[in-house]
Design an enzyme around this catalytic site. Structure first.
Site, PDB file in Angstrom:
ATOM      1  N   ARG A  60      12.696  -0.593   4.421  1.00 15.34           N
ATOM      2  CA  ARG A  60      12.461   0.788   3.989  1.00 15.34           C
ATOM      3  C   ARG A  60      10.966   0.917   3.718  1.00 15.34           C
ATOM      4  O   ARG A  60      10.423   0.257   2.835  1.00 15.34           O
ATOM      5  CB  ARG A  60      13.269   1.095   2.725  1.00 15.34           C
ATOM      6  CG  ARG A  60      12.936   2.456   2.111  1.00 15.34           C
ATOM      7  CD  ARG A  60      13.878   2.789   0.976  1.00 15.34           C
ATOM      8  NE  ARG A  60      13.765   1.853  -0.130  1.00 15.34           N
ATOM      9  CZ  ARG A  60      14.628   1.803  -1.151  1.00 15.34           C
ATOM     10  NH1 ARG A  60      15.675   2.596  -1.178  1.00 15.34           N
ATOM     11  NH2 ARG A  60      14.447   0.937  -2.126  1.00 15.34           N
TER      12      ARG A  60
ATOM     13  N   ASP B 276      13.655  -3.232  -3.999  1.00 17.30           N
ATOM     14  CA  ASP B 276      12.492  -2.368  -4.171  1.00 17.30           C
ATOM     15  C   ASP B 276      11.230  -3.208  -4.339  1.00 17.30           C
ATOM     16  O   ASP B 276      11.291  -4.366  -4.767  1.00 17.30           O
ATOM     17  CB  ASP B 276      12.668  -1.465  -5.395  1.00 17.30           C
ATOM     18  CG  ASP B 276      13.783  -0.444  -5.214  1.00 17.30           C
ATOM     19  OD1 ASP B 276      14.140  -0.158  -4.059  1.00 17.30           O
ATOM     20  OD2 ASP B 276      14.303   0.061  -6.222  1.00 17.30           O
TER      21      ASP B 276
END
Length: 321
Positions: free
Chosen positions: A193, A143
């Site tokens: 992502r 992330d």
């Protein structure tokens, strides 16, 4: 939007509010709107059920803004236990990690040691199957957090990728620098992502108006679905709940000759189920970002900071139980 996000992050980090909110959440079932399970066993069971329905997951052990080394140690232990449990269950799973969960704030040596312990377990499972196959795949998804962490986060991804670890990277569309960072990832043939970004960086480094963020997201999506990206082996993941944006991305993919199993959409567990069904019925790959654990307060309020409409989801989930 920046002020709203900063306020919600303050709510997420407030110890007194967290204690009161978690007490309410336990009584009303509020946390269950966004959280897949309280422990590994329940999470793996939920992942298995979703996999049977054709939905992949991105596992995330709850815990943000971690300053306590004991919590860092616990998170590392949970994720080390999660890898073999998910492997035994089978399926296509990403294990999402925040660098701040695993020791970033305590020092780079601690972060590297903890991440490597998890990465070595994943690498030890053997080569990752093609993303187009349905065989067991487990990948580490990193992330992206605060702006001042970006360079070190990208360096962590690149180090793991160079070492042969199945790894992917999250990039934030709200940041000016992301176009250059994405170009480097495309040249690397990575998996990325793309999200809008839940943090609140200053306007000197980021778009702050939603239409500008959406426009930059769509521009970046075009790069992710380009011929250069396909030739390099790049794999696009689009993290969005914006239906119109998803439709435009689907049209871009069709226009550029990308099959619907060559990229995927990722949405938050418990959010906008009608859109989830619409994407699946249209033949797109769908992954759900599915947190588990007990420390749900900061996670939920960061979701509210990311999109004010999620406040209604939070409140309705409690009132309707």
């Amino acid at each position: 939007m920046g002020i709203w996000q900063k306020c919600m992050i303050a709510v997420a980090c407030n110890t007194s509010l967290r204690r009161a909110g978690e007490a309410v959440g336990r009584k009303t079932g509020l946390a269950e709107q966004f959280v897949s399970a309280a422990d590994i066993k329940g999470h793996v069971a939920r992942a298995t059920r979703l996999g049977g329905e054709g939905v992949s997951i991105s596992s995330f052990y709850l815990g943000e803004y971690v300053t306590d080394i004991a919590q860092v140690t616990e998170t590392t232990a949970q994720l080390r236990d999660l890898v073999p449990a998910l492997n035994q269950a089978g399926g296509d799973v990403h294990i999402s990690i925040d660098p701040s969960q695993l020791g970033y704030m305590q020092g780079r040596d601690i972060l590297d040691r903890n991440v490597d312990a998890i990465a070595d377990l994943i690498r030890g499972l053997g080569p990752v199957q093609s993303e187009k196959q349905t065989a067991r795949t487990i990948r580490l998804m990193i992330d992206m957090e605060d702006f001042d962490m970006i360079d070190e986060t990208l360096a962590l991804h690149n180090r793991l990728d160079d070492a042969g670890v199945p790894v992917a990277q999250t990039l934030q569309a709200r940041l000016y620098r992301t176009e250059d960072d994405l170009d480097a990832m495309i040249r690397r043939g990575a998996m990325v992502r793309l999200v809008k970004g839940a943090m609140a960086p200053p306007d000197t480094v980021a778009f702050t108006k939603r239409p500008d963020i959406d426009a930059n997201y769509l521009m970046l999506a075009g790069k992710m679905l380009s011929d250069d990206a396909r030739k390099s082996g790049f794999f696009p993941v689009f993290g969005t709940h914006h239906r119109d944006l998803a439709i435009k991305i689907g049209a871009l993919a069709d226009q550029n000759g990308w099959s619907r199993d060559a990229f995927e959409f990722e949405m938050l567990y418990g959010v906008n189920q009608p859109m989830q069904r619409e994407l699946r019925n249209a033949g797109y790959r769908l992954r759900l970002y599915a947190p588990f654990g007990h420390d749900w307060w900061a996670y939920a309020w960061r979701r509210v900071g990311e999109n004010p409409r999620n406040l209604g989801l939070l409140l309705r989930s409690g009132l309707n139980r």
